[in-house]
Design a protein around this motif. Sequence first.
Motif, short mmCIF file in Angstrom:
data_model
loop_
_atom_site.label_atom_id
_atom_site.label_comp_id
_atom_site.label_asym_id
_atom_site.label_seq_id
_atom_site.Cartn_x
_atom_site.Cartn_y
_atom_site.Cartn_z
N ASN A 90 0.85 -1.18 0.00
CA ASN A 90 0.00 0.00 0.00
C ASN A 90 0.89 1.24 0.00
OD1 ASN A 90 -2.12 1.77 0.24
ND2 ASN A 90 -2.84 1.01 2.21
N ALA A 93 0.18 5.10 2.08
CA ALA A 93 -0.97 4.52 2.79
C ALA A 93 -1.67 5.47 3.74
CB ALA A 93 -0.50 3.28 3.56
N CYS A 96 -4.69 4.66 6.25
CA CYS A 96 -5.57 3.65 5.65
C CYS A 96 -5.75 2.49 6.62
CB CYS A 96 -4.96 3.15 4.34
SG CYS A 96 -5.91 1.85 3.52
N TRP A 109 1.13 -7.91 4.20
CA TRP A 109 0.72 -6.53 3.90
C TRP A 109 1.80 -5.55 4.32
CZ3 TRP A 109 -4.50 -5.68 2.20
CH2 TRP A 109 -4.86 -4.34 2.03
N GLU A 111 2.79 -1.26 4.30
CA GLU A 111 2.32 0.10 4.09
C GLU A 111 3.52 1.03 4.08
OE1 GLU A 111 -1.03 1.03 6.64
OE2 GLU A 111 -2.22 -0.24 5.29
#
Length: 277
Positions: A90, A93, A96, A109, A111
């Motif tokens: 991301n 980010a 978020c 994941w 960011e």
Amino acid sequence: MSQVKESTAKLTGVAETLTITLYARSVETLRQDAILKDEKAVEIAEKLDYDFEKYSQGWVSQLGCVIRARVYDRAVSNFLQTHPTAIVVNLGAGLCTRFFRIDNGEVQWYEVDFPEVIELKRKLVTPSDRYQLISSSLLDAAWISKINRAEDRPVLMIMEGVSMYLTASEVRTLFQQIHQQFSPVEMLFDVLSSKRAKNTQAHDTVSKTNAQFSWGIDNSQELETWNVGIRVKEEIYYLTEFAKYPHRLQPWWLKYLTPILVPLYKKSGRILRIEIA
């Protein structure tokens, strides 16, 4: 004893715009007819020392942000259905909270955002082995080495509400770096039209900050001429969904003009799904 709130004094320029999308999701969640539910956004907004009231009249931006966020959620969820152990990066980010909305228990994941943003975010969320925060400008290629790329795990990059604050040259350089280090990779990002990108002061919330739009594009296929392996797979005209919520339009008579306005403005903001190979 009242809670001591986290300072947002370091959020200036583009970094401050993360408060717009956070505000949009948090106030939406509190509506009975909410389009998007994001309890984490409400929790984070309550912990910040920030004047969100200045965005209270920006209904167009608020509605647009939550519609856009929902489209991103669906697109990322669809990708994870096919590739449950994928790597999602991301970019820009901000605050978020998508990971907390759609985490499938397997995704890796990352960011990436400015150091001042990540410093604040670490006070508000808890990273883990599968949810990592990287302190870096997107224009500094150092973030790339922090991504633990595995050959058997496809990569999806998302860049929501970011491209318009970069110059065309910066966007092109970023895509070139992604092409060199990650291809093949799928990417979701949104763009403005060139006309809209020239008129920051007309935006109902960004105009309340010191940020400025820098880039827009009218013909998405132009990206394919950049010689960085781009293929445009889909254009999503998310602004057309305004027509589904006539009761949210202001003033009230605007709903009668929706059939005329939506075709005129649908290309002013859109989400692109591209492949970089």
